[in-house]
Write an enzyme that holds these catalytic residues in place. Sequence first.
Site, PDB file in Angstrom:
ATOM      1  N   HIS A 275      -7.338   2.604   3.994  1.00  0.00           N
ATOM      2  CA  HIS A 275      -7.117   3.379   5.223  1.00  0.00           C
ATOM      3  C   HIS A 275      -8.408   3.492   6.049  1.00  0.00           C
ATOM      4  O   HIS A 275      -8.356   3.654   7.260  1.00  0.00           O
ATOM      5  CB  HIS A 275      -6.657   4.804   4.886  1.00  0.00           C
ATOM      6  CG  HIS A 275      -5.197   4.935   4.571  1.00  0.00           C
ATOM      7  ND1 HIS A 275      -4.644   4.446   3.418  1.00  0.00           N
ATOM      8  CD2 HIS A 275      -4.177   5.506   5.270  1.00  0.00           C
ATOM      9  CE1 HIS A 275      -3.339   4.728   3.407  1.00  0.00           C
ATOM     10  NE2 HIS A 275      -3.036   5.365   4.523  1.00  0.00           N
TER      11      HIS A 275
ATOM     12  N   ASP B  96       0.872  -1.176   0.000  1.00  0.00           N
ATOM     13  CA  ASP B  96       0.000   0.000   0.000  1.00  0.00           C
ATOM     14  C   ASP B  96       0.911   1.228   0.000  1.00  0.00           C
ATOM     15  O   ASP B  96       2.132   1.104   0.158  1.00  0.00           O
ATOM     16  CB  ASP B  96      -0.895  -0.002   1.258  1.00  0.00           C
ATOM     17  CG  ASP B  96      -1.819   1.207   1.328  1.00  0.00           C
ATOM     18  OD1 ASP B  96      -2.362   1.604   0.283  1.00  0.00           O
ATOM     19  OD2 ASP B  96      -1.988   1.782   2.425  1.00  0.00           O
ATOM     20  N   SER B  97       0.310   2.402  -0.113  1.00  0.00           N
ATOM     21  CA  SER B  97       1.114   3.622  -0.030  1.00  0.00           C
ATOM     22  C   SER B  97       1.587   3.874   1.405  1.00  0.00           C
ATOM     23  O   SER B  97       2.573   4.569   1.613  1.00  0.00           O
ATOM     24  CB  SER B  97       0.263   4.809  -0.493  1.00  0.00           C
ATOM     25  OG  SER B  97      -0.904   4.886   0.299  1.00  0.00           O
TER      26      SER B  97
ATOM     27  N   CYS C 246     -11.170   2.501   0.283  1.00  0.00           N
ATOM     28  CA  CYS C 246      -9.768   2.854   0.547  1.00  0.00           C
ATOM     29  C   CYS C 246      -9.367   2.061   1.780  1.00  0.00           C
ATOM     30  O   CYS C 246     -10.125   2.021   2.764  1.00  0.00           O
ATOM     31  CB  CYS C 246      -9.648   4.360   0.808  1.00  0.00           C
ATOM     32  SG  CYS C 246      -8.006   4.846   1.377  1.00  0.00           S
TER      33      CYS C 246
ATOM     34  N   GLU D  20      -3.441   9.060   8.482  1.00  0.00           N
ATOM     35  CA  GLU D  20      -1.975   8.899   8.617  1.00  0.00           C
ATOM     36  C   GLU D  20      -1.461   9.737   9.792  1.00  0.00           C
ATOM     37  O   GLU D  20      -0.506   9.363  10.455  1.00  0.00           O
ATOM     38  CB  GLU D  20      -1.258   9.312   7.318  1.00  0.00           C
ATOM     39  CG  GLU D  20      -1.390   8.316   6.177  1.00  0.00           C
ATOM     40  CD  GLU D  20      -0.415   7.123   6.255  1.00  0.00           C
ATOM     41  OE1 GLU D  20       0.643   7.244   6.875  1.00  0.00           O
ATOM     42  OE2 GLU D  20      -0.752   6.069   5.671  1.00  0.00           O
TER      43      GLU D  20
ATOM     44  N   CYS E  69      -4.376  -1.716  -1.687  1.00  0.00           N
ATOM     45  CA  CYS E  69      -4.589  -0.291  -1.945  1.00  0.00           C
ATOM     46  C   CYS E  69      -5.598  -0.200  -3.079  1.00  0.00           C
ATOM     47  O   CYS E  69      -5.389  -0.797  -4.141  1.00  0.00           O
ATOM     48  CB  CYS E  69      -3.259   0.335  -2.356  1.00  0.00           C
ATOM     49  SG  CYS E  69      -3.417   2.011  -2.971  1.00  0.00           S
TER      50      CYS E  69
HETATM   51  N1  DGL Z   1      -4.878   3.081   1.043  1.00  0.00           N
HETATM   52  C1  DGL Z   1      -4.926   3.506  -0.284  1.00  0.00           C
HETATM   53  C2  DGL Z   1      -6.181   3.183  -1.027  1.00  0.00           C
HETATM   54  O1  DGL Z   1      -6.819   2.206  -0.676  1.00  0.00           O
HETATM   55  C3  DGL Z   1      -4.144   4.697  -0.707  1.00  0.00           C
HETATM   56  C4  DGL Z   1      -4.480   6.012  -0.180  1.00  0.00           C
HETATM   57  C5  DGL Z   1      -3.526   7.064  -0.685  1.00  0.00           C
HETATM   58  O2  DGL Z   1      -2.319   6.846  -0.629  1.00  0.00           O
HETATM   59  O3  DGL Z   1      -4.019   8.114  -1.136  1.00  0.00           O
HETATM   60  O4  DGL Z   1      -6.543   3.827  -1.975  1.00  0.00           O
END
Ligand code: DGL
Length: 266
Positions: free
Chosen positions: A188, A11-12, A186, A154, A74
């Site tokens: 996150h 993931d990022s 997402c 984050e 991600c």
């Molecule tokens: N967790 C990620 C997603 O599901 C990336 C969020 C990001 O880096 O903007 O899209």
Amino acid sequence: MNKNKAIGIFDSGIGGLTVAHEIAKKMPNEDLIYFGDTKHLPYGEKSEDAIVRFSKNITRFLIQHNCKMVVIACNTASALAYDIVCKECKNIAIPVNVIDPVVDFTCKTNAYKIGIIGTKNTICSNVYARKIKALNPKLKTNSLATPLLVPMIEEGFHQNKISKTILSNYLQNSEFRNIDHLILGCTHYPLIEEEIKQFYEHNIEIINSAKIVSKHVKETLDKMNLSCVKGSKAKHKFYVSDYNRSFEQSAQYFFGQRISLKQENI
Ligand code: DGL
């Protein structure tokens, strides 16, 4: 293929840890290698070319580290770079994205009006709405980009005044009136799932990809006869492209104090 090779996950940043954690819970013997591309976070607003390049490099890294599967934990990279990950994995590792299992799951529920939240890139790609409609054209979808949520998460902002204000500003959107299901598009967002449920006073179903994807990973490995057979305890490795303390704290929160975190320039 050696069944005891690790499962690679990327993931990022910390979002994919929600998926990794569920995979570890369901498959406690599987070794995991996690890559958080903290140098390039957030992915949500980067160009498609950049996301494809990052995803390709990370996939190569995971394959070099002997992974039998590459889970794109991600949504943004799943939406924009799944094809390149499949190409890199060809005949070496099994590629998994987070979108298809969630779409399949959603279409099997009693959903009718579905809200989808995600990064700008995920929402602009229209991937969820397109795939849901392809499976069931009767379902209604409304998508909303919620770009402030990733930096907020984050930074560890949840269950406070700021997070509640940002969330209610987004979710009060008139397009979202009367939705019965909300896809957290997402990885996150499961970190603020409780707060989202509170906003809706627990009146709608929240679809959290972490649980659905981990089930899909287990079923895929079982079906392909590739689940690990070693009896020893799993070893997990964590890599980031730019060391940051808050990533380490989040990984410790999910996996315990003694995680090993390395910086790797890819
Ligand atoms: N967790 C990620 C997603 O599901 C990336 C969020 C990001 O880096 O903007 O899209």
